[in-house]
Design a protein around this motif. Structure first.
Motif, PDB file in Angstrom:
ATOM      1  N   VAL A  55      10.970   0.232  -3.841  1.00  0.00           N
ATOM      2  CA  VAL A  55      11.208   1.365  -4.426  1.00  0.00           C
ATOM      3  C   VAL A  55      11.284   2.536  -3.714  1.00  0.00           C
ATOM      4  CG1 VAL A  55       8.822   1.650  -5.005  1.00  0.00           C
ATOM      5  CG2 VAL A  55      10.413   2.494  -6.603  1.00  0.00           C
ATOM      6  N   GLN A  56      11.904   3.799  -4.125  1.00  0.00           N
ATOM      7  CA  GLN A  56      11.942   4.749  -3.643  1.00  0.00           C
ATOM      8  C   GLN A  56      10.633   5.754  -3.573  1.00  0.00           C
ATOM      9  OE1 GLN A  56      15.661   7.008  -4.515  1.00  0.00           O
ATOM     10  NE2 GLN A  56      16.820   6.202  -2.690  1.00  0.00           N
TER      11      GLN A  56
ATOM     12  N   TRP B  89      -7.263  -5.657  -7.877  1.00  0.00           N
ATOM     13  CA  TRP B  89      -6.100  -5.642  -7.161  1.00  0.00           C
ATOM     14  C   TRP B  89      -6.458  -5.074  -5.574  1.00  0.00           C
ATOM     15  CZ3 TRP B  89      -1.500  -7.932  -8.115  1.00  0.00           C
ATOM     16  CH2 TRP B  89      -1.213  -8.309  -9.383  1.00  0.00           C
ATOM     17  N   TYR B  90      -6.060  -5.773  -4.630  1.00  0.00           N
ATOM     18  CA  TYR B  90      -6.358  -5.415  -3.256  1.00  0.00           C
ATOM     19  C   TYR B  90      -4.917  -5.424  -2.550  1.00  0.00           C
ATOM     20  CZ  TYR B  90     -11.255  -6.505  -3.742  1.00  0.00           C
ATOM     21  OH  TYR B  90     -12.583  -6.778  -3.890  1.00  0.00           O
ATOM     22  N   ARG B  91      -4.998  -4.646  -1.230  1.00  0.00           N
ATOM     23  CA  ARG B  91      -3.807  -4.580  -0.711  1.00  0.00           C
ATOM     24  C   ARG B  91      -4.039  -4.651   0.981  1.00  0.00           C
ATOM     25  NH1 ARG B  91      -1.993   1.780  -2.101  1.00  0.00           N
ATOM     26  NH2 ARG B  91      -3.587   2.719  -0.668  1.00  0.00           N
ATOM     27  N   GLN B  92      -3.078  -5.184   1.599  1.00  0.00           N
ATOM     28  CA  GLN B  92      -3.090  -5.191   2.980  1.00  0.00           C
ATOM     29  C   GLN B  92      -1.739  -4.817   3.795  1.00  0.00           C
ATOM     30  OE1 GLN B  92      -4.491  -8.913   4.597  1.00  0.00           O
ATOM     31  NE2 GLN B  92      -5.385  -7.997   6.348  1.00  0.00           N
ATOM     32  N   ALA B  93      -2.064  -3.955   4.247  1.00  0.00           N
ATOM     33  CA  ALA B  93      -0.879  -3.224   5.155  1.00  0.00           C
ATOM     34  C   ALA B  93      -0.730  -3.764   6.438  1.00  0.00           C
ATOM     35  CB  ALA B  93      -0.686  -1.763   5.154  1.00  0.00           C
ATOM     36  N   PRO B  94       0.301  -3.916   7.300  1.00  0.00           N
ATOM     37  CA  PRO B  94       0.352  -4.687   8.546  1.00  0.00           C
ATOM     38  C   PRO B  94      -0.519  -3.867   9.519  1.00  0.00           C
ATOM     39  CG  PRO B  94       2.547  -4.399   7.801  1.00  0.00           C
ATOM     40  CD  PRO B  94       1.691  -3.799   6.878  1.00  0.00           C
TER      41      PRO B  94
ATOM     42  N   ASN C 129       2.486   4.375 -10.290  1.00  0.00           N
ATOM     43  CA  ASN C 129       3.313   5.627 -10.352  1.00  0.00           C
ATOM     44  C   ASN C 129       3.404   6.471  -8.979  1.00  0.00           C
ATOM     45  OD1 ASN C 129       4.088   4.788 -12.958  1.00  0.00           O
ATOM     46  ND2 ASN C 129       2.352   5.861 -13.961  1.00  0.00           N
ATOM     47  N   SER C 130       4.168   7.310  -9.121  1.00  0.00           N
ATOM     48  CA  SER C 130       4.314   8.265  -7.944  1.00  0.00           C
ATOM     49  C   SER C 130       4.075   7.877  -6.693  1.00  0.00           C
ATOM     50  CB  SER C 130       3.173   9.534  -8.470  1.00  0.00           C
ATOM     51  OG  SER C 130       3.543  10.103  -9.536  1.00  0.00           O
ATOM     52  N   LEU C 131       4.803   6.420  -6.324  1.00  0.00           N
ATOM     53  CA  LEU C 131       4.379   5.682  -5.181  1.00  0.00           C
ATOM     54  C   LEU C 131       4.728   6.547  -3.958  1.00  0.00           C
ATOM     55  CD1 LEU C 131       5.419   2.284  -6.433  1.00  0.00           C
ATOM     56  CD2 LEU C 131       3.293   2.776  -5.522  1.00  0.00           C
ATOM     57  N   LYS C 132       3.868   6.230  -2.813  1.00  0.00           N
ATOM     58  CA  LYS C 132       4.229   6.715  -1.508  1.00  0.00           C
ATOM     59  C   LYS C 132       4.444   5.864  -0.535  1.00  0.00           C
ATOM     60  CE  LYS C 132       0.727  10.283  -3.092  1.00  0.00           C
ATOM     61  NZ  LYS C 132      -0.634  10.965  -2.543  1.00  0.00           N
ATOM     62  N   PRO C 133       5.157   6.290   0.561  1.00  0.00           N
ATOM     63  CA  PRO C 133       5.351   5.085   1.561  1.00  0.00           C
ATOM     64  C   PRO C 133       4.105   4.402   2.033  1.00  0.00           C
ATOM     65  CG  PRO C 133       6.665   7.189   2.047  1.00  0.00           C
ATOM     66  CD  PRO C 133       5.745   7.577   0.799  1.00  0.00           C
ATOM     67  N   GLU C 134       3.192   5.069   2.116  1.00  0.00           N
ATOM     68  CA  GLU C 134       1.746   4.682   2.439  1.00  0.00           C
ATOM     69  C   GLU C 134       1.092   3.531   1.472  1.00  0.00           C
ATOM     70  OE1 GLU C 134       2.484   7.891   2.375  1.00  0.00           O
ATOM     71  OE2 GLU C 134       0.672   9.108   1.749  1.00  0.00           O
TER      72      GLU C 134
ATOM     73  N   GLN D 109      -1.416 -15.221  -4.531  1.00  0.00           N
ATOM     74  CA  GLN D 109      -0.768 -15.398  -3.185  1.00  0.00           C
ATOM     75  C   GLN D 109      -0.163 -14.250  -2.267  1.00  0.00           C
ATOM     76  OE1 GLN D 109       0.510 -15.679  -6.197  1.00  0.00           O
ATOM     77  NE2 GLN D 109       2.962 -14.970  -6.042  1.00  0.00           N
ATOM     78  N   GLY D 110      -0.323 -13.147  -3.118  1.00  0.00           N
ATOM     79  CA  GLY D 110       0.235 -11.581  -2.548  1.00  0.00           C
ATOM     80  C   GLY D 110       1.702 -11.540  -3.017  1.00  0.00           C
ATOM     81  N   THR D 111       1.848 -10.352  -3.335  1.00  0.00           N
ATOM     82  CA  THR D 111       3.388  -9.814  -3.556  1.00  0.00           C
ATOM     83  C   THR D 111       3.670  -8.516  -2.974  1.00  0.00           C
ATOM     84  OG1 THR D 111       4.992  -9.261  -5.439  1.00  0.00           O
ATOM     85  CG2 THR D 111       2.711  -8.516  -5.421  1.00  0.00           C
ATOM     86  N   GLN D 112       4.929  -8.494  -2.435  1.00  0.00           N
ATOM     87  CA  GLN D 112       5.041  -7.385  -1.366  1.00  0.00           C
ATOM     88  C   GLN D 112       5.474  -6.113  -2.340  1.00  0.00           C
ATOM     89  OE1 GLN D 112       5.106  -7.153   2.429  1.00  0.00           O
ATOM     90  NE2 GLN D 112       5.606  -4.809   1.728  1.00  0.00           N
ATOM     91  N   VAL D 113       4.951  -4.870  -1.951  1.00  0.00           N
ATOM     92  CA  VAL D 113       5.400  -3.705  -2.470  1.00  0.00           C
ATOM     93  C   VAL D 113       5.717  -2.849  -1.129  1.00  0.00           C
ATOM     94  CG1 VAL D 113       4.724  -1.635  -3.643  1.00  0.00           C
ATOM     95  CG2 VAL D 113       4.006  -3.641  -4.475  1.00  0.00           C
ATOM     96  N   THR D 114       7.132  -2.265  -1.398  1.00  0.00           N
ATOM     97  CA  THR D 114       7.348  -1.539  -0.243  1.00  0.00           C
ATOM     98  C   THR D 114       8.048  -0.247  -0.909  1.00  0.00           C
ATOM     99  OG1 THR D 114       8.449  -3.385   1.082  1.00  0.00           O
ATOM    100  CG2 THR D 114       9.357  -1.436   1.669  1.00  0.00           C
ATOM    101  N   VAL D 115       7.681   1.094  -0.309  1.00  0.00           N
ATOM    102  CA  VAL D 115       8.007   2.253  -0.872  1.00  0.00           C
ATOM    103  C   VAL D 115       8.889   2.969   0.344  1.00  0.00           C
ATOM    104  CG1 VAL D 115       7.358   4.508  -1.847  1.00  0.00           C
ATOM    105  CG2 VAL D 115       5.861   2.179  -1.987  1.00  0.00           C
ATOM    106  N   SER D 116       9.906   3.379   0.025  1.00  0.00           N
ATOM    107  CA  SER D 116      10.840   3.652   1.082  1.00  0.00           C
ATOM    108  C   SER D 116      10.739   5.278   1.010  1.00  0.00           C
ATOM    109  CB  SER D 116      12.178   3.458   1.061  1.00  0.00           C
ATOM    110  OG  SER D 116      12.737   3.887  -0.101  1.00  0.00           O
ATOM    111  N   SER D 117      10.928   6.022   2.019  1.00  0.00           N
ATOM    112  CA  SER D 117      10.815   7.352   2.122  1.00  0.00           C
ATOM    113  C   SER D 117      12.221   8.199   1.858  1.00  0.00           C
ATOM    114  CB  SER D 117      10.268   8.175   3.409  1.00  0.00           C
ATOM    115  OG  SER D 117      10.762   7.704   4.500  1.00  0.00           O
TER     116      SER D 117
END
Length: 123
Positions: A12-13, A36-41, A83-88, A115-123
């Protein structure tokens, strides 16, 4: 045996919205907290949001006012509306449930993960 299956996520943008959901199945006696937890590289897994069996919620400061966690006890599901997703916010998102399973006369409580699901926010 208990299994957590996540769905949703994607690309998502910045400024957009996404939802993820997680369903638990198997020999479930009870479900206490869900989260819900998250893990970035390169980062450690961090708590994003949690909800108790009574519906009390807790959010990481970084997502307060933007994310909403909810649950459906009848369906053994937990949801995260973002909502209001950010790249971070880009990360793999994992659901977690504290589930009690009946073992004879006893109920054993354990933590289970999706198992985890990827969320990617593009700038």
């Amino acid at each position: 045996q208990v299994q957590l299956v996540e769905s949703g996520g994607g690309l998502v943008q910045a400024g957009g919205s996404l939802s993820v959901s997680c369903a638990a199945s198997g020999s479930i006696f009870s479900i206490n907290a869900m989260g819900w937890y998250r893990q970035a590289p390169g980062n450690q897994r961090e708590l994003v949001a949690a909800i108790t069996s009574g519906g009390s919620t807790n959010y990481a400061d970084s997502v307060k006012g933007r994310f909403t966690i909810s649950r459906d006890n009848g369906k053994n599901m937990v949801y995260l509306r973002m909502n209001s997703l950010k790249p971070e916010d880009t990360a793999v998102y994992y659901c977690n449930m504290r589930i009690g399973t009946a073992q004879g006369m006893l109920v054993r409580t354990g933590d289970y993960w999706g198992q985890g699901t990827q969320v990617t926010v593009s700038s």
